[in-house]
Design a protein around this motif. Structure first.
Motif, mmCIF file in Angstrom:
data_model
loop_
_atom_site.group_PDB
_atom_site.id
_atom_site.type_symbol
_atom_site.label_atom_id
_atom_site.label_comp_id
_atom_site.label_asym_id
_atom_site.label_seq_id
_atom_site.Cartn_x
_atom_site.Cartn_y
_atom_site.Cartn_z
ATOM 1 N N ASP A 21 -31.930 -29.851 -51.484
ATOM 2 C CA ASP A 21 -30.851 -30.592 -51.693
ATOM 3 C C ASP A 21 -31.081 -32.065 -51.047
ATOM 4 O O ASP A 21 -31.884 -32.047 -50.088
ATOM 5 N N TYR A 188 -28.296 -21.623 -55.554
ATOM 6 C CA TYR A 188 -27.788 -23.047 -55.208
ATOM 7 C C TYR A 188 -26.980 -23.174 -54.103
ATOM 8 O O TYR A 188 -25.905 -22.547 -53.903
ATOM 9 N N HIS A 189 -27.445 -23.875 -52.906
ATOM 10 C CA HIS A 189 -26.510 -23.837 -51.613
ATOM 11 C C HIS A 189 -26.260 -22.597 -51.036
ATOM 12 O O HIS A 189 -25.337 -22.366 -50.001
ATOM 13 N N ASP A 231 -26.090 -30.551 -44.414
ATOM 14 C CA ASP A 231 -27.456 -30.437 -44.831
ATOM 15 C C ASP A 231 -28.579 -30.633 -43.822
ATOM 16 O O ASP A 231 -29.486 -29.940 -44.382
#
Length: 381
Positions: A21, A188-189, A231
Motif C-alpha cells: 500500500d 488486502y490490508h 502503514d
C-alpha cells in the motif's frame, strides 16, 4: 523505458512479487520482466527475436549489462535495485514465489509482548481471514482462506547491542519490537488488521483468544468494526524463490550501502534528539507529598502506570474514552451482501451457488405472487 531496457510495460512481461500500500516499504520486493540483454537477444531489440536459451546455457553473467548500475542512475532516491538474477521464461515474480514475509516494527512501551506472542501464534495455519482484512470484493476476491506459515512477536536489538542495552534497553518503553508474519499469499490490508488486533491484546484490552473468535467465520461471519494499524512501520521483508542466483554489482552495491548509511545517519540523529528531549522531560515538578515533604522532581520514566502511550499512535483514528470489546461492536457488511451489491452493479458475477439460491428465491416469490393472484380471482368469482 528511459534506459532502453524495455519498449514498454505491456510487452515486458512484467510481474511483481507482492503488493504494498501507499506508505508501506519493501526491502525484499522482487519483479520479473524481459529486459534487453547483451547475451540473449530480446524481442523488439537490436539483438533480434528472443532466444530459446536457458539461463544455464548463456555466457557468464559477468559479461551481461550492468542492470543495477544502469537503473539506479535514473531511479528516485528511495528506490534502489539491489541485484538481478537470470530466470527462465516460465518464471514469474508473483506466481513462482514460495512465500512472502512481512515485518511490522513497533516500540514495546506499555505492551504485554507475551500476550501478543500467544495471540500471534493463533494466526498460524489455514484460516478464513475475512475478519482480518479489507474485503476486496469489487476486484473479484471472493476466497479469503490463506495459509500463514509463521507468526511471531519478538524484541529487536539496536545496531550496537551493548550500547542499546545501556541506553535504550529492550525492556524500556523505547525498545523496538517486531511482528513477523510469513505466508504463501496475503489479502488486502491483512497484516495491518492482524497487527491492530495484536496491539489491542498487548494493551490488555483484548485477550489472545479473540484471534480464535475472529477466525471462526461460522460464529462470526461479519467483521467487527475496528481501526487497522498505520502503514509506515510495515515492510515487505522477503520473498522466497527456488534456484535463483542473485548477481551483485560491486560498485552499485557499494553505492547502495553508502546511500542507506547516509539516510540512516539522518534518521538516527533525529531519533537521538527526540530521545534526549524525552530524557530532559523525564523529570518534572509534581505536587507536594504530605508524608515526607516536598519532592521537587518526579521520574516520569518510572511513573505508575508507566507514561508510555506509543501504541495509541500506531492505530488509525482516535482512541475512544471508553473501550468497547471487539466482539461487542457493530459489524460490517457481510460477504454475501457485498457480493450481491457488486453483482448488481455489474462489477462481478454471482458465484454459481449464490446464483442458484437467487433463482430459487425468485421462483418462490413468483409462486407466492401467482398463488395470491389466483386467490384474489377466486374471491372475485
Amino acid at each position: 523505458m528511459k534506459t532502453r531496457l524495455v519498449e514498454n510495460r505491456q510487452t515486458a512481461n512484467y510481474h511483481r512479487s507482492g503488493r504494498t500500500d501507499k506508505g508501506v516499504s519493501a526491502l525484499g520486493q522482487v519483479i520479473s520482466l524481459d529486459l534487453r540483454s547483451k547475451l540473449i537477444g530480446a524481442a523488439g531489440s537490436e539483438g533480434g527475436p528472443a532466444s530459446e536459451e536457458t539461463p544455464a546455457d548463456r555466457a557468464p553473467v559477468s559479461e551481461e549489462l550492468r542492470y543495477a548500475h544502469i537503473l539506479n542512475r535514473v531511479l528516485p532516491a528511495d528506490i534502489r535495485v539491489l541485484a538481478w538474477a537470470p530466470a527462465g521464461r516460465e518464471f514469474s515474480a508473483r506466481f513462482s514465489c514460495l512465500h512472502r514475509t512481512y515485518r511490522y516494527y513497533f516500540p514495546g512501551g506499555g505492551l504485554d509482548l507475551g500476550r501478543m506472542e500467544a495471540a500471534a501464534r493463533l494466526f498460524e495455519g489455514t484460516h478464513d481471514f475475512r475478519n482480518l482484512c479489507k474485503m476486496d470484493v469489487a476486484n473479484g476476491v471472493l476466497n479469503f482462506r490463506r495459509t500463514v506459515l509463521l507468526a511471531r512477536v519478538r524484541r529487536v536489538l539496536g545496531p550496537d547491542q551493548e550500547e542499546e542495552e545501556g541506553r535504550r534497553e529492550p525492556g524500556s518503553p523505547y525498545g523496538m519490537c517486531l511482528f513477523e508474519v510469513r505466508a504463501q499469499g496475503f489479502l488486502y490490508h491483512q497484516v495491518r488488521c492482524m497487527m491492530a488486533v495484536l496491539l489491542l491484546v498487548g494493551q490488555r484490552l483484548e485477550v489472545p483468544s479473540v484471534v480464535t473468535q475472529l477466525l471462526d467465520i461460522h460464529s462470526n461471519p461479519r467483521k467487527p468494526q475496528y481501526s487497522m494499524a498505520v502503514d509506515y512501520p510495515l515492510v515487505l521483508y522477503d520473498c522466497a524463490y527456488e534456484n535463483l542466483e542473485w548477481v551483485f554489482d560491486s560498485d552499485a552495491h557499494a553505492f547502495n550501502v553508502t546511500h542507506l548509511q547516509a539516510m540512516w545517519t539522518q534518521q538516527a540523529v533525529r531519533s537521538q534528539l527526540l530521545y534526549s528531549f524525552l530524557q530532559g522531560l523525564g523529570q518534572a515538578p509534581h505536587k507536594l507529598q504530605a508524608d515526607d515533604g516536598p519532592d521537587p522532581l518526579r521520574d516520569w520514566g518510572r511513573a505508575q502506570p508507566p507514561q508510555a502511550s506509543q501504541a495509541d499512535s500506531l492505530l488509525e483514528g482516535v482512541r475512544p474514552r471508553r473501550y468497547r470489546p471487539l466482539m461487542e461492536r457493530e459489524r460490517c457488511e457481510g460477504l454475501e451482501s457485498r457480493i450481491r451489491h457488486y453483482a448488481k452493479r455489474g462489477r462481478i458475477e454471482l458465484p454459481e451457488g449464490m446464483r442458484e439460491e437467487e433463482e430459487e428465491e425468485e421462483g418462490r416469490v413468483r409462486r407466492k405472487r401467482r398463488a395470491s393472484r389466483d386467490g384474489e380471482n377466486g374471491l372475485a368469482e
